[in-house]
Scaffold this motif. Structure first.
Motif, PDB file in Angstrom:
ATOM      1  N   ALA A  26       0.825  -1.211   0.000  1.00  0.00           N
ATOM      2  CA  ALA A  26       0.000   0.000   0.000  1.00  0.00           C
ATOM      3  C   ALA A  26       0.859   1.260   0.000  1.00  0.00           C
ATOM      4  CB  ALA A  26      -0.937  -0.005   1.200  1.00  0.00           C
ATOM      5  N   CYS A  27       1.976   1.237   0.707  1.00  0.00           N
ATOM      6  CA  CYS A  27       2.886   2.389   0.704  1.00  0.00           C
ATOM      7  C   CYS A  27       3.533   2.557  -0.667  1.00  0.00           C
ATOM      8  CB  CYS A  27       3.957   2.235   1.775  1.00  0.00           C
ATOM      9  SG  CYS A  27       3.355   2.452   3.449  1.00  0.00           S
ATOM     10  N   ARG A  28       3.924   1.455  -1.284  1.00  0.00           N
ATOM     11  CA  ARG A  28       4.595   1.505  -2.589  1.00  0.00           C
ATOM     12  C   ARG A  28       3.661   1.946  -3.708  1.00  0.00           C
ATOM     13  NH1 ARG A  28       9.336   0.398  -2.333  1.00  0.00           N
ATOM     14  NH2 ARG A  28      10.200  -0.740  -0.612  1.00  0.00           N
ATOM     15  N   THR A  29       2.386   1.608  -3.601  1.00  0.00           N
ATOM     16  CA  THR A  29       1.437   1.968  -4.653  1.00  0.00           C
ATOM     17  C   THR A  29       0.784   3.321  -4.407  1.00  0.00           C
ATOM     18  OG1 THR A  29      -0.323   0.761  -3.532  1.00  0.00           O
ATOM     19  CG2 THR A  29       0.907  -0.427  -5.236  1.00  0.00           C
ATOM     20  N   GLY A  30       1.046   3.921  -3.264  1.00  0.00           N
ATOM     21  CA  GLY A  30       0.483   5.230  -2.977  1.00  0.00           C
ATOM     22  C   GLY A  30      -0.843   5.197  -2.260  1.00  0.00           C
ATOM     23  N   LEU A  31      -1.329   4.017  -1.876  1.00  0.00           N
ATOM     24  CA  LEU A  31      -2.575   3.954  -1.109  1.00  0.00           C
ATOM     25  C   LEU A  31      -2.376   4.536   0.283  1.00  0.00           C
ATOM     26  CD1 LEU A  31      -3.861   0.419  -2.085  1.00  0.00           C
ATOM     27  CD2 LEU A  31      -5.023   2.570  -2.507  1.00  0.00           C
ATOM     28  N   LEU A  32      -1.248   4.221   0.894  1.00  0.00           N
ATOM     29  CA  LEU A  32      -0.898   4.787   2.197  1.00  0.00           C
ATOM     30  C   LEU A  32       0.207   5.811   1.990  1.00  0.00           C
ATOM     31  CD1 LEU A  32      -0.740   1.641   4.501  1.00  0.00           C
ATOM     32  CD2 LEU A  32      -2.405   3.481   4.616  1.00  0.00           C
ATOM     33  N   ILE A  33       0.090   6.918   2.658  1.00  0.00           N
ATOM     34  CA  ILE A  33       1.093   7.966   2.533  1.00  0.00           C
ATOM     35  C   ILE A  33       1.713   8.189   3.911  1.00  0.00           C
ATOM     36  CG2 ILE A  33       1.518  10.349   1.878  1.00  0.00           C
ATOM     37  CD1 ILE A  33      -1.022  10.028   0.087  1.00  0.00           C
ATOM     38  N   PRO A  34       2.908   7.624   4.137  1.00  0.00           N
ATOM     39  CA  PRO A  34       3.538   7.767   5.455  1.00  0.00           C
ATOM     40  C   PRO A  34       4.119   9.165   5.655  1.00  0.00           C
ATOM     41  CG  PRO A  34       4.967   6.542   3.992  1.00  0.00           C
ATOM     42  CD  PRO A  34       3.692   6.796   3.235  1.00  0.00           C
ATOM     43  N   PRO A  35       4.209   9.587   6.905  1.00  0.00           N
ATOM     44  CA  PRO A  35       4.820  10.894   7.174  1.00  0.00           C
ATOM     45  C   PRO A  35       6.324  10.824   6.910  1.00  0.00           C
ATOM     46  CG  PRO A  35       4.372   9.752   9.222  1.00  0.00           C
ATOM     47  CD  PRO A  35       3.785   8.914   8.130  1.00  0.00           C
ATOM     48  N   THR A  36       6.891  11.910   6.415  1.00  0.00           N
ATOM     49  CA  THR A  36       8.328  11.970   6.181  1.00  0.00           C
ATOM     50  C   THR A  36       9.039  11.897   7.522  1.00  0.00           C
ATOM     51  OG1 THR A  36       7.928  13.323   4.250  1.00  0.00           O
ATOM     52  CG2 THR A  36      10.169  13.301   5.103  1.00  0.00           C
ATOM     53  N   ALA A  37      10.096  11.100   7.573  1.00  0.00           N
ATOM     54  CA  ALA A  37      10.808  10.903   8.837  1.00  0.00           C
ATOM     55  C   ALA A  37      12.308  10.748   8.568  1.00  0.00           C
ATOM     56  CB  ALA A  37      10.287   9.650   9.536  1.00  0.00           C
ATOM     57  N   THR A  38      13.078  10.913   9.613  1.00  0.00           N
ATOM     58  CA  THR A  38      14.515  10.650   9.559  1.00  0.00           C
ATOM     59  C   THR A  38      14.867   9.787  10.765  1.00  0.00           C
ATOM     60  OG1 THR A  38      14.984  12.673  10.775  1.00  0.00           O
ATOM     61  CG2 THR A  38      15.143  12.800   8.393  1.00  0.00           C
ATOM     62  N   LEU A  39      15.887   8.984  10.606  1.00  0.00           N
ATOM     63  CA  LEU A  39      16.346   8.151  11.713  1.00  0.00           C
ATOM     64  C   LEU A  39      17.338   8.940  12.557  1.00  0.00           C
ATOM     65  CD1 LEU A  39      16.976   4.722   9.964  1.00  0.00           C
ATOM     66  CD2 LEU A  39      15.084   5.348  11.444  1.00  0.00           C
ATOM     67  N   ILE A  40      17.147   8.889  13.859  1.00  0.00           N
ATOM     68  CA  ILE A  40      18.095   9.536  14.761  1.00  0.00           C
ATOM     69  C   ILE A  40      19.385   8.732  14.790  1.00  0.00           C
ATOM     70  CG2 ILE A  40      18.521  10.200  17.154  1.00  0.00           C
ATOM     71  CD1 ILE A  40      15.458  10.647  17.370  1.00  0.00           C
ATOM     72  N   ARG A  41      19.241   7.421  14.899  1.00  0.00           N
ATOM     73  CA  ARG A  41      20.380   6.494  14.832  1.00  0.00           C
ATOM     74  C   ARG A  41      20.082   5.499  13.732  1.00  0.00           C
ATOM     75  NH1 ARG A  41      19.546   4.853  20.483  1.00  0.00           N
ATOM     76  NH2 ARG A  41      19.116   2.879  19.517  1.00  0.00           N
ATOM     77  N   PRO A  42      21.030   5.238  12.846  1.00  0.00           N
ATOM     78  CA  PRO A  42      20.766   4.245  11.795  1.00  0.00           C
ATOM     79  C   PRO A  42      20.647   2.842  12.388  1.00  0.00           C
ATOM     80  CG  PRO A  42      23.037   5.009  11.682  1.00  0.00           C
ATOM     81  CD  PRO A  42      22.357   5.825  12.737  1.00  0.00           C
ATOM     82  N   PHE A  43      19.879   2.001  11.717  1.00  0.00           N
ATOM     83  CA  PHE A  43      19.757   0.605  12.133  1.00  0.00           C
ATOM     84  C   PHE A  43      21.014  -0.146  11.718  1.00  0.00           C
ATOM     85  CE2 PHE A  43      15.130   1.496  11.707  1.00  0.00           C
ATOM     86  CZ  PHE A  43      14.765   1.163  12.992  1.00  0.00           C
ATOM     87  N   PRO A  44      21.437  -1.123  12.511  1.00  0.00           N
ATOM     88  CA  PRO A  44      22.518  -2.004  12.047  1.00  0.00           C
ATOM     89  C   PRO A  44      22.079  -2.709  10.757  1.00  0.00           C
ATOM     90  CG  PRO A  44      22.105  -2.335  14.386  1.00  0.00           C
ATOM     91  CD  PRO A  44      21.015  -1.448  13.875  1.00  0.00           C
TER      92      PRO A  44
END
Length: 177
Positions: free
Chosen positions: A83-101
């Motif tokens: 749904a996110c990839r097709t545009g059905l869901l529109i997530p809020p823009t975000a940034t990671l404070i710490r990157p994931f391993p």
């Protein structure tokens, strides 16, 4: 009768309906499916969704099954990813404070592609419990309880889940993908 947990009012994702996939195949969702999709991404489980829409958890699970068929997904998390990839869901823009391993990020990408915990463990050559711990880390850092909500929020981080491309069920049936 199951005990209902109190639900906090959460801000639900923006759902746009209907949308077209990148391959131009149409995804046609009913009003109920649209609401259930938004609530899946909004970190609600079947009991909480049923409470909100005035139905039963079994009805919610049946609706999710229909969503799985329409999106070509295998899991609830993959439904949200598609749904996110097709545009059905529109997530809020975000940034990671710490990157994931790297290994945690790979586990999330596999989860978004529809892998189970055990399949992730087999793919990464680790124990199932370790795979669960890696995904728990993601849920903890995104402050959600369920994997679909974590994947929804991580779609708001640019270039994080770009390597996953859910196949279109129509293209797959026609042999084009």
């Amino acid at each position: 009768m199951p005990v209902l947990r109190p639900t906090k009012l959460r801000r639900l994702p923006i759902v746009q309906e209907p949308r077209v996939r990148l391959c131009r195949h149409y995804i046609d969702l009913t009003e109920r499916e649209t609401k259930v999709l938004a609530m899946l991404a909004g970190d609600l489980d079947a009991i909480e969704i049923a409470d909100r829409i005035g139905g039963r958890p079994d009805t919610v699970r049946a609706t999710v099954f229909t969503l799985r068929e329409k999106t070509g997904a295998r899991t609830w998390t993959q439904i949200v990813d598609t749904a996110c990839r097709t545009g059905l869901l529109i997530p809020p823009t975000a940034t990671l404070i710490r990157p994931f391993p790297e290994e945690v990020l790979e586990a999330v990408q596999l989860l978004a592609q529809g892998f189970s915990h055990q399949q992730i463990a087999n793919y990464q050559g680790i124990r199932s419990r370790t795979a669960c711990t890696r995904l728990s880390t993601v849920r903890s850092r995104t402050r959600v309880r369920h994997n679909p909500a974590a994947v929804y929020l991580l779609h708001g981080v640019p270039n994080l889940l770009d390597s996953t491309r859910p196949p279109c069920p129509t293209c797959t049936r026609e042999g084009a993908s």
